[in-house]
Design a protein around this motif. Structure first.
Motif, PDB file in Angstrom:
ATOM      1  N   GLU A  30       0.855  -1.184   0.000  1.00 47.75           N
ATOM      2  CA  GLU A  30       0.000   0.000   0.000  1.00 47.75           C
ATOM      3  C   GLU A  30       0.891   1.234   0.000  1.00 47.75           C
ATOM      4  O   GLU A  30       2.092   1.162   0.234  1.00 47.75           O
ATOM      5  CB  GLU A  30      -0.871   0.043   1.257  1.00 47.75           C
ATOM      6  N   CYS A  42      -2.417   5.256   2.569  1.00 50.03           N
ATOM      7  CA  CYS A  42      -3.182   4.035   2.803  1.00 50.03           C
ATOM      8  C   CYS A  42      -4.382   4.385   3.695  1.00 50.03           C
ATOM      9  O   CYS A  42      -4.454   5.491   4.244  1.00 50.03           O
ATOM     10  CB  CYS A  42      -2.309   2.952   3.445  1.00 50.03           C
ATOM     11  N   HIS A  61     -13.223  -7.389  -9.240  1.00 46.01           N
ATOM     12  CA  HIS A  61     -12.252  -7.195  -8.167  1.00 46.01           C
ATOM     13  C   HIS A  61     -13.008  -7.032  -6.851  1.00 46.01           C
ATOM     14  O   HIS A  61     -14.173  -7.411  -6.753  1.00 46.01           O
ATOM     15  CB  HIS A  61     -11.335  -6.007  -8.470  1.00 46.01           C
ATOM     16  N   GLU A  63     -14.054  -4.412  -3.492  1.00 55.46           N
ATOM     17  CA  GLU A  63     -14.140  -3.053  -2.964  1.00 55.46           C
ATOM     18  C   GLU A  63     -14.235  -3.096  -1.441  1.00 55.46           C
ATOM     19  O   GLU A  63     -14.960  -3.924  -0.882  1.00 55.46           O
ATOM     20  CB  GLU A  63     -15.364  -2.323  -3.523  1.00 55.46           C
ATOM     21  N   ILE A  73     -12.074   2.368  -2.636  1.00 48.72           N
ATOM     22  CA  ILE A  73     -10.852   1.731  -2.144  1.00 48.72           C
ATOM     23  C   ILE A  73     -10.972   0.259  -2.514  1.00 48.72           C
ATOM     24  O   ILE A  73     -11.912  -0.417  -2.107  1.00 48.72           O
ATOM     25  CB  ILE A  73     -10.684   1.914  -0.623  1.00 48.72           C
ATOM     26  N   LEU A  74     -10.024  -0.226  -3.296  1.00 50.22           N
ATOM     27  CA  LEU A  74     -10.123  -1.558  -3.884  1.00 50.22           C
ATOM     28  C   LEU A  74      -8.961  -2.464  -3.495  1.00 50.22           C
ATOM     29  O   LEU A  74      -7.898  -1.984  -3.119  1.00 50.22           O
ATOM     30  CB  LEU A  74     -10.133  -1.448  -5.414  1.00 50.22           C
ATOM     31  N   PHE A  75      -9.188  -3.760  -3.623  1.00 52.83           N
ATOM     32  CA  PHE A  75      -8.110  -4.736  -3.728  1.00 52.83           C
ATOM     33  C   PHE A  75      -7.960  -4.966  -5.224  1.00 52.83           C
ATOM     34  O   PHE A  75      -8.910  -5.368  -5.906  1.00 52.83           O
ATOM     35  CB  PHE A  75      -8.510  -6.083  -3.090  1.00 52.83           C
ATOM     36  N   HIS A  76      -6.771  -4.693  -5.777  1.00 54.75           N
ATOM     37  CA  HIS A  76      -6.507  -4.975  -7.184  1.00 54.75           C
ATOM     38  C   HIS A  76      -5.015  -5.215  -7.372  1.00 54.75           C
ATOM     39  O   HIS A  76      -4.211  -4.842  -6.518  1.00 54.75           O
ATOM     40  CB  HIS A  76      -7.027  -3.852  -8.099  1.00 54.75           C
ATOM     41  N   LEU A  85      -0.914   2.618  -7.216  1.00 59.21           N
ATOM     42  CA  LEU A  85      -2.015   2.674  -6.251  1.00 59.21           C
ATOM     43  C   LEU A  85      -2.374   4.114  -5.902  1.00 59.21           C
ATOM     44  O   LEU A  85      -1.507   4.978  -5.835  1.00 59.21           O
ATOM     45  CB  LEU A  85      -1.657   1.914  -4.968  1.00 59.21           C
ATOM     46  N   CYS A  88      -5.506   2.215  -2.678  1.00 56.53           N
ATOM     47  CA  CYS A  88      -6.000   0.838  -2.682  1.00 56.53           C
ATOM     48  C   CYS A  88      -4.971  -0.104  -2.064  1.00 56.53           C
ATOM     49  O   CYS A  88      -3.878   0.305  -1.683  1.00 56.53           O
ATOM     50  CB  CYS A  88      -6.314   0.407  -4.113  1.00 56.53           C
TER      51      CYS A  88
END
Length: 131
Positions: A30, A42, A61, A63, A73-76, A85, A88
């Motif tokens: 992050e 972050c 993906h 969220e 705000i994502l996990f990718h 980033l 995310c």
């Protein structure tokens, strides 16, 4: 399902270990902590929920919901927090430096498959972020 993200903070970036019920899923990278400022920090430590999301850029993906003063705000996948980033979280297979990782797509696929199975069973998916 409860995911626990344990972070280590560095000036250049934040590294983490993501676990479920004490079992490691992957590492994470992050941006550094900069008081939750959009696009450069972050997210704050705390408890969040995760849902499925689709976009043209990332396909399917994850969220992270309920982040104070932040949205999307994502996990990718990403291997360099500073370059890829905007707040995310990127799952990575291996850490290679502060905010840097390797084989993010592989780690992301494992995490996404696991979370999607849980969501398909109508379970809630909670993320606890701590240091």
């Amino acid at each position: 399902m409860v995911l626990e993200l344990t972070r280590t903070y560095f000036p250049e970036g934040t590294n983490g270990k993501l676990e479920c019920e004490g079992k490691k899923i992957c590492n994470t990278i992050e941006l550094p902590w900069k008081k939750n400022v959009r696009r450069v920090s972050c997210i704050p430590e705390g408890k969040y929920f995760i849902k499925k999301r689709y976009s043209g850029k990332f396909g399917w993906h994850l969220e992270i919901l309920g982040v104070e003063n932040r949205s999307l705000i994502l996990f990718h996948p990403a291997n360099n927090a500073q370059k890829e980033l905007n707040g995310c979280i990127a799952p990575v297979t291996k850490l290679s430096g502060p905010g840097l990782g390797l084989m993010s797509r592989k780690a992301f696929k494992s995490l996404k498959d696991m979370v999607y199975k849980s969501l398909k069973r109508k379970e809630s998916v909670e993320l606890i972020v701590k240091s």
